[in-house]
Design an enzyme around this catalytic site. Sequence first.
Site, PDB file in Angstrom:
ATOM      1  N   SER A 151      13.963  42.162   2.003  1.00  0.00           N
ATOM      2  CA  SER A 151      14.418  41.093   2.891  1.00  0.00           C
ATOM      3  C   SER A 151      14.994  41.681   4.185  1.00  0.00           C
ATOM      4  O   SER A 151      14.281  42.333   4.931  1.00  0.00           O
ATOM      5  CB  SER A 151      15.429  40.205   2.160  1.00  0.00           C
ATOM      6  OG  SER A 151      15.667  39.008   2.856  1.00  0.00           O
ATOM      7  N   ASP A 229       8.419  32.052  -2.486  1.00  0.00           N
ATOM      8  CA  ASP A 229       9.675  32.414  -1.830  1.00  0.00           C
ATOM      9  C   ASP A 229      10.004  31.360  -0.775  1.00  0.00           C
ATOM     10  O   ASP A 229       9.238  31.151   0.172  1.00  0.00           O
ATOM     11  CB  ASP A 229       9.490  33.792  -1.183  1.00  0.00           C
ATOM     12  CG  ASP A 229      10.726  34.338  -0.500  1.00  0.00           C
ATOM     13  OD1 ASP A 229      11.593  33.555  -0.094  1.00  0.00           O
ATOM     14  OD2 ASP A 229      10.796  35.570  -0.348  1.00  0.00           O
ATOM     15  N   HIS A 265      12.128  35.120  -4.137  1.00  0.00           N
ATOM     16  CA  HIS A 265      12.792  36.138  -3.319  1.00  0.00           C
ATOM     17  C   HIS A 265      13.741  37.023  -4.132  1.00  0.00           C
ATOM     18  O   HIS A 265      14.426  37.864  -3.577  1.00  0.00           O
ATOM     19  CB  HIS A 265      13.583  35.426  -2.211  1.00  0.00           C
ATOM     20  CG  HIS A 265      13.929  36.275  -1.017  1.00  0.00           C
ATOM     21  ND1 HIS A 265      12.997  36.690  -0.091  1.00  0.00           N
ATOM     22  CD2 HIS A 265      15.114  36.780  -0.589  1.00  0.00           C
ATOM     23  CE1 HIS A 265      13.587  37.393   0.859  1.00  0.00           C
ATOM     24  NE2 HIS A 265      14.872  37.479   0.574  1.00  0.00           N
TER      25      HIS A 265
END
EC number: 3.1.2.12
Length: 289
Positions: A151, A229, A265
Amino acid sequence: MSFTTTAEIAQFGGKLYKLSHNSVTTKTKMDVNVFVPSKKDESTKLPVLLYLSGLTCTPNNASEKSFFQYFAAKYGFAIVFPDTSPRGANIAGEDDSWDFGTGAGFYVDATTDPWKNNYKMYSYVHEELQSELASQFPDLDFSRISITGHSMGGFGALSGFLKNPGKYQSVSAFSPISNPSTCPWGEKNFGNYLGPDKEAWYKYDPTHLIKEYSHENQPTILIHQGKSDGFYKDKQLQPEIFEAAAKDAGYKGGVDLNIVEGYDHSYFFIATFVEDHAKHHAKYLGLVE
């Protein structure tokens, strides 16, 4: 500068060290976890993988949930898990939101007040921390180092690789913020840390950096992205834009972008595909064919 060891945890035949030290770069105490596997050959040093975590994370999140250490022990590389920001800088507003300030240093060197005095995560991660750990751990070879992240940390890995030509043998990312200059997270963090001039933003944005990258070291860039996600759906991540930029730039190694159905995620997603990333780095670090 010495580290304080807060824990030594045996795992997979090696040890996870939980450390802290006073950083001259951030002017705060910083935590870092380091996994050192057992050495198969006592005459050689261990190569290193640098893992950059995402928003809100501490060094413990990936250490406890990614399963990277198992594969690091299998293939024979150490892993460094830095923190994601200075902590306790006592700057007004740094704890007001989860996606800016504490836990969200964004791996840049801030240039604006009041952030520029402490929020120097780019220099901390790529310079000070590695230099200090090389002194603390003489069996680790920081001249043989690769980089990965998730991320915000995926962004940091791509950016760090492209901004340091030849330093990192390989790079990969899970769900990276690939084009931060055009997403809400990037606009919030770049705008506050770097100011309104987008030319300053582009100096960290992987989608812009790869257009100027010309070093001979051009390994395949491995990316995994969960199709379920929510941040991917909300256009925070935009890996396809980075992939297209690499292709347009003629980046020789190419981008191996894997959009996988059903995954989100979370660290469940990371743990599922971590072996692919461990093998990827082991290859470029000369540990497997």
